[in-house]
Design an enzyme around this catalytic site. Structure first.
Site, PDB file in Angstrom:
ATOM      1  N   PHE A  74       2.233   7.654  11.265  1.00  0.00           N
ATOM      2  CA  PHE A  74       1.014   7.554  12.054  1.00  0.00           C
ATOM      3  C   PHE A  74       0.015   6.745  11.192  1.00  0.00           C
ATOM      4  O   PHE A  74       0.423   5.749  10.619  1.00  0.00           O
ATOM      5  CB  PHE A  74       0.586   8.948  12.548  1.00  0.00           C
ATOM      6  CG  PHE A  74       1.456   9.331  13.752  1.00  0.00           C
ATOM      7  CD1 PHE A  74       2.826   9.535  13.615  1.00  0.00           C
ATOM      8  CD2 PHE A  74       0.918   9.385  15.025  1.00  0.00           C
ATOM      9  CE1 PHE A  74       3.642   9.788  14.723  1.00  0.00           C
ATOM     10  CE2 PHE A  74       1.721   9.647  16.139  1.00  0.00           C
ATOM     11  CZ  PHE A  74       3.075   9.842  15.981  1.00  0.00           C
ATOM     12  N   GLY A 116       1.684  -7.847  -1.125  1.00  0.00           N
ATOM     13  CA  GLY A 116       1.718  -6.862  -2.207  1.00  0.00           C
ATOM     14  C   GLY A 116       0.946  -7.368  -3.428  1.00  0.00           C
ATOM     15  O   GLY A 116       0.542  -8.535  -3.496  1.00  0.00           O
ATOM     16  N   TYR A 136       5.017  -6.210  17.198  1.00  0.00           N
ATOM     17  CA  TYR A 136       5.150  -5.440  15.955  1.00  0.00           C
ATOM     18  C   TYR A 136       5.981  -4.185  16.201  1.00  0.00           C
ATOM     19  O   TYR A 136       6.968  -3.927  15.494  1.00  0.00           O
ATOM     20  CB  TYR A 136       3.759  -5.072  15.408  1.00  0.00           C
ATOM     21  CG  TYR A 136       3.817  -4.045  14.304  1.00  0.00           C
ATOM     22  CD1 TYR A 136       4.379  -4.362  13.072  1.00  0.00           C
ATOM     23  CD2 TYR A 136       3.344  -2.742  14.511  1.00  0.00           C
ATOM     24  CE1 TYR A 136       4.465  -3.409  12.062  1.00  0.00           C
ATOM     25  CE2 TYR A 136       3.419  -1.792  13.511  1.00  0.00           C
ATOM     26  CZ  TYR A 136       3.988  -2.125  12.288  1.00  0.00           C
ATOM     27  OH  TYR A 136       4.084  -1.177  11.300  1.00  0.00           O
ATOM     28  N   PHE A 180     -14.609   0.051  18.363  1.00  0.00           N
ATOM     29  CA  PHE A 180     -13.942  -0.605  19.495  1.00  0.00           C
ATOM     30  C   PHE A 180     -13.739   0.379  20.652  1.00  0.00           C
ATOM     31  O   PHE A 180     -12.711   1.050  20.729  1.00  0.00           O
ATOM     32  CB  PHE A 180     -12.592  -1.175  19.057  1.00  0.00           C
ATOM     33  CG  PHE A 180     -12.684  -2.262  18.019  1.00  0.00           C
ATOM     34  CD1 PHE A 180     -13.643  -3.271  18.120  1.00  0.00           C
ATOM     35  CD2 PHE A 180     -11.809  -2.289  16.942  1.00  0.00           C
ATOM     36  CE1 PHE A 180     -13.732  -4.270  17.159  1.00  0.00           C
ATOM     37  CE2 PHE A 180     -11.879  -3.289  15.982  1.00  0.00           C
ATOM     38  CZ  PHE A 180     -12.845  -4.281  16.085  1.00  0.00           C
ATOM     39  N   TYR A 224       0.829  -1.219   0.000  1.00  0.00           N
ATOM     40  CA  TYR A 224       0.000   0.000   0.000  1.00  0.00           C
ATOM     41  C   TYR A 224       0.866   1.274   0.000  1.00  0.00           C
ATOM     42  O   TYR A 224       0.827   2.056  -0.967  1.00  0.00           O
ATOM     43  CB  TYR A 224      -0.928  -0.075   1.219  1.00  0.00           C
ATOM     44  CG  TYR A 224      -1.697   1.177   1.551  1.00  0.00           C
ATOM     45  CD1 TYR A 224      -2.359   1.915   0.564  1.00  0.00           C
ATOM     46  CD2 TYR A 224      -1.790   1.607   2.868  1.00  0.00           C
ATOM     47  CE1 TYR A 224      -3.085   3.050   0.899  1.00  0.00           C
ATOM     48  CE2 TYR A 224      -2.521   2.729   3.219  1.00  0.00           C
ATOM     49  CZ  TYR A 224      -3.160   3.448   2.220  1.00  0.00           C
ATOM     50  OH  TYR A 224      -3.872   4.574   2.561  1.00  0.00           O
ATOM     51  N   GLY A 255      -4.873  -3.250  23.571  1.00  0.00           N
ATOM     52  CA  GLY A 255      -3.646  -2.574  23.152  1.00  0.00           C
ATOM     53  C   GLY A 255      -3.854  -1.266  22.415  1.00  0.00           C
ATOM     54  O   GLY A 255      -2.901  -0.732  21.845  1.00  0.00           O
ATOM     55  N   ASP A 256      -5.070  -0.722  22.392  1.00  0.00           N
ATOM     56  CA  ASP A 256      -5.315   0.563  21.718  1.00  0.00           C
ATOM     57  C   ASP A 256      -5.157   1.726  22.711  1.00  0.00           C
ATOM     58  O   ASP A 256      -5.984   1.873  23.608  1.00  0.00           O
ATOM     59  CB  ASP A 256      -6.743   0.612  21.150  1.00  0.00           C
ATOM     60  CG  ASP A 256      -6.870   0.009  19.771  1.00  0.00           C
ATOM     61  OD1 ASP A 256      -5.841  -0.118  19.083  1.00  0.00           O
ATOM     62  OD2 ASP A 256      -8.002  -0.326  19.379  1.00  0.00           O
ATOM     63  N   ARG A 270      -6.776   9.228  16.529  1.00  0.00           N
ATOM     64  CA  ARG A 270      -5.564   8.915  15.766  1.00  0.00           C
ATOM     65  C   ARG A 270      -5.250  10.073  14.829  1.00  0.00           C
ATOM     66  O   ARG A 270      -6.095  10.925  14.553  1.00  0.00           O
ATOM     67  CB  ARG A 270      -5.757   7.635  14.914  1.00  0.00           C
ATOM     68  CG  ARG A 270      -5.979   6.376  15.736  1.00  0.00           C
ATOM     69  CD  ARG A 270      -4.713   5.926  16.443  1.00  0.00           C
ATOM     70  NE  ARG A 270      -4.898   4.737  17.257  1.00  0.00           N
ATOM     71  CZ  ARG A 270      -5.261   4.744  18.544  1.00  0.00           C
ATOM     72  NH1 ARG A 270      -5.490   5.880  19.170  1.00  0.00           N
ATOM     73  NH2 ARG A 270      -5.381   3.613  19.208  1.00  0.00           N
TER      74      ARG A 270
HETATM   75  N1  UDP Z   1     -11.215   0.726  14.956  1.00  0.00           N
HETATM   76  C1  UDP Z   1     -12.552   0.474  15.185  1.00  0.00           C
HETATM   77  N2  UDP Z   1     -13.169  -0.479  14.413  1.00  0.00           N
HETATM   78  C2  UDP Z   1     -12.518  -1.165  13.427  1.00  0.00           C
HETATM   79  C3  UDP Z   1     -11.150  -0.880  13.181  1.00  0.00           C
HETATM   80  C4  UDP Z   1     -10.529   0.067  13.972  1.00  0.00           C
HETATM   81  O1  UDP Z   1     -13.190   1.059  16.064  1.00  0.00           O
HETATM   82  O2  UDP Z   1     -13.131  -2.042  12.781  1.00  0.00           O
HETATM   83  C5  UDP Z   1     -10.540   1.735  15.767  1.00  0.00           C
HETATM   84  C6  UDP Z   1      -9.331   1.189  16.526  1.00  0.00           C
HETATM   85  O3  UDP Z   1      -9.738   0.690  17.769  1.00  0.00           O
HETATM   86  C7  UDP Z   1      -8.451   2.434  16.634  1.00  0.00           C
HETATM   87  C8  UDP Z   1      -8.767   3.230  15.375  1.00  0.00           C
HETATM   88  O4  UDP Z   1     -10.005   2.712  14.889  1.00  0.00           O
HETATM   89  O5  UDP Z   1      -8.842   3.201  17.733  1.00  0.00           O
HETATM   90  C9  UDP Z   1      -7.724   3.080  14.288  1.00  0.00           C
HETATM   91  O6  UDP Z   1      -7.480   1.706  14.097  1.00  0.00           O
HETATM   92  P1  UDP Z   1      -6.610   1.146  12.886  1.00  0.00           P
HETATM   93  O7  UDP Z   1      -6.619  -0.354  13.019  1.00  0.00           O
HETATM   94  O8  UDP Z   1      -7.109   1.721  11.608  1.00  0.00           O
HETATM   95  O9  UDP Z   1      -5.168   1.735  13.124  1.00  0.00           O
HETATM   96  P2  UDP Z   1      -4.170   1.656  14.383  1.00  0.00           P
HETATM   97  O10 UDP Z   1      -4.269   3.002  15.052  1.00  0.00           O
HETATM   98  O11 UDP Z   1      -4.595   0.523  15.267  1.00  0.00           O
HETATM   99  O12 UDP Z   1      -2.846   1.435  13.742  1.00  0.00           O
END
Ligand code: UDP
Length: 342
Positions: free
Chosen positions: A176, A42, A148, A215, A17, A291-292, A228
């Site tokens: 980011f 890819g 990761y 989430f 990507y 882990g968020d 984010r």
């Molecule tokens: N998120 C969500 N539902 C989804 C995918 C992601 O609520 O189906 C939320 C996730 O918990 C985070 C944000 O969206 O707070 C960004 O998630 P993503 O996986 O896109 O990127 P990350 O910040 O984890 O790299």
């Protein structure tokens, strides 16, 4: 004479990507680019410029990489090839340490053999873990909370040691949240499985998934959902081109954040998608994903200072619009190999 523009560049993971958008930009700037990608994630169709050679293979295949160096005399490597599923890295850490940490070591060994001393590295804000202050500057502590992030941080350390030992100059670009795609809809984001927020919101709009799970709604943010920093993939590509120019011209190693500096919540993303598509997003409120962190927002000022780089798009609708074009257009958000009806 080798100049910035005629230095042959090896781009690993260039069919992915962020890699494919960067390859497209580098090719449009008239640079000589060879892509090495094993096509595990890819897509060969993501290489759209006829002048770009795609070599299918592994970064850790030293005989292959040696033969490419011998043939092309690369002056720089841009290294994207990596696995990037945080959850999988927790359940299968060795896969991540092998692919994201051990394989680049083999690549660096070949670079050292051939005297190639410029390396642009896809790092990540995941190397910061839960930030000790916001917005995140490069002096924030780097305490990744999953394999990761650790697999990437270890490469940052390795690069620093190689700089000290044999003069390898590197740019560690800490992304980011990459988002958006090329506005002509020729290439875009096509992950399988897809876990990222914006593509999943789109999938909920098109009916590919029944609804979007949000989430967590009890985070310490104004609307309770995670914040984010969404950065357009073409702005990321531009930063790579600038980092290459900086290093090929003899500049010192750099480590910098690539973000907009603007924080956007999950609910704000949903609202932006509804505005751009004119369609409602079916959502269900779900528990937090493990882990968020609450908020991850970059202070991007160091990249401006060191590379003259700044995000050209800071409104998330400018990322959602092309993403919707990719999903709603002839590609249906998928390269032909991944389409239900290719
Ligand atoms: N998120 C969500 N539902 C989804 C995918 C992601 O609520 O189906 C939320 C996730 O918990 C985070 C944000 O969206 O707070 C960004 O998630 P993503 O996986 O896109 O990127 P990350 O910040 O984890 O790299």
């Amino acid at each position: 004479m080798t100049t910035i523009s005629n230095t042959p560049i090896l781009v690993t993971g260039g069919a992915g990507y962020i890699g494919s958008h960067t390859v497209r930009l580098l090719a449009s700037q008239g640079r000589k680019v060879v892509v090495l990608d094993n096509l595990v994630f890819g897509h060969d169709q993501a290489i759209v410029d006829p002048g770009v050679e795609l070599v299918v293979g592994d970064v850790g295949d030293q005989n292959l990489v040696r033969s490419l160096f011998a043939k092309h005399g690369f002056g720089a490597v841009v290294h994207f090839a990596a696995y990037a599923y945080v959850g999988e890295s927790v359940t299968d850490p060795l896969k991540y340490y092998q692919n994201n940490t051990a394989e680049p070591i083999k690549l660096l060994q070949v670079m050292q053999e051939f005297g190639c001393k410029v390396f642009v590295f896809s790092s990540t804000c995941a190397t910061y873990g839960v930030p000790d202050k916001l917005p995140i500057t490069e002096s924030n502590g780097q305490n990744p909370i999953n394999p990761y992030g650790r697999s990437k941080l270890m490469v940052e350390w390795i690069l620093k040691d190689c700089d000290h030992a044999w003069g390898l100059r590197s740019a560690c670009l800490r992304y980011f949240n990459a988002s958006g795609c090329s506005p002509d809809g020729k290439i875009g984001e096509d992950h399988n499985p897809e876990t990222h927020l914006i593509p999943r919101v789109m999938m909920a709009v098109t009916g590919e998934i029944d609804h979007l799970d949000v989430f967590g709604t009890d985070y310490a943010t104004p609307d309770g959902t995670c914040i984010r920093d969404y950065i357009h993939v073409e702005d990321l590509a531009d930063a790579h081109a600038r980092a290459l120019d900086h290093l090929v011209a003899g500049g010192e190693s750099v480590r910098c954040n690539l973000g907009t500096g603007v924080g956007v919540s999950v609910k704000e993303i949903i609202a932006a998608v509804e505005e751009v598509t004119g369609k409602p997003v079916p959502v269900k409120y779900a528990p937090r994903r493990e882990g968020d962190p609450d908020s991850l927002v970059a202070d991007p000022s160091l990249a401006r200072q060191l590379l003259g780089w700044e995000a050209s798009r800071k409104d998330v609708r400018d990322m959602v619009r092309p993403a919707w074009l990719w999903v709603s257009g002839p590609n249906q958000g998928r390269f032909p190999e991944n389409r239900v009806n290719p």
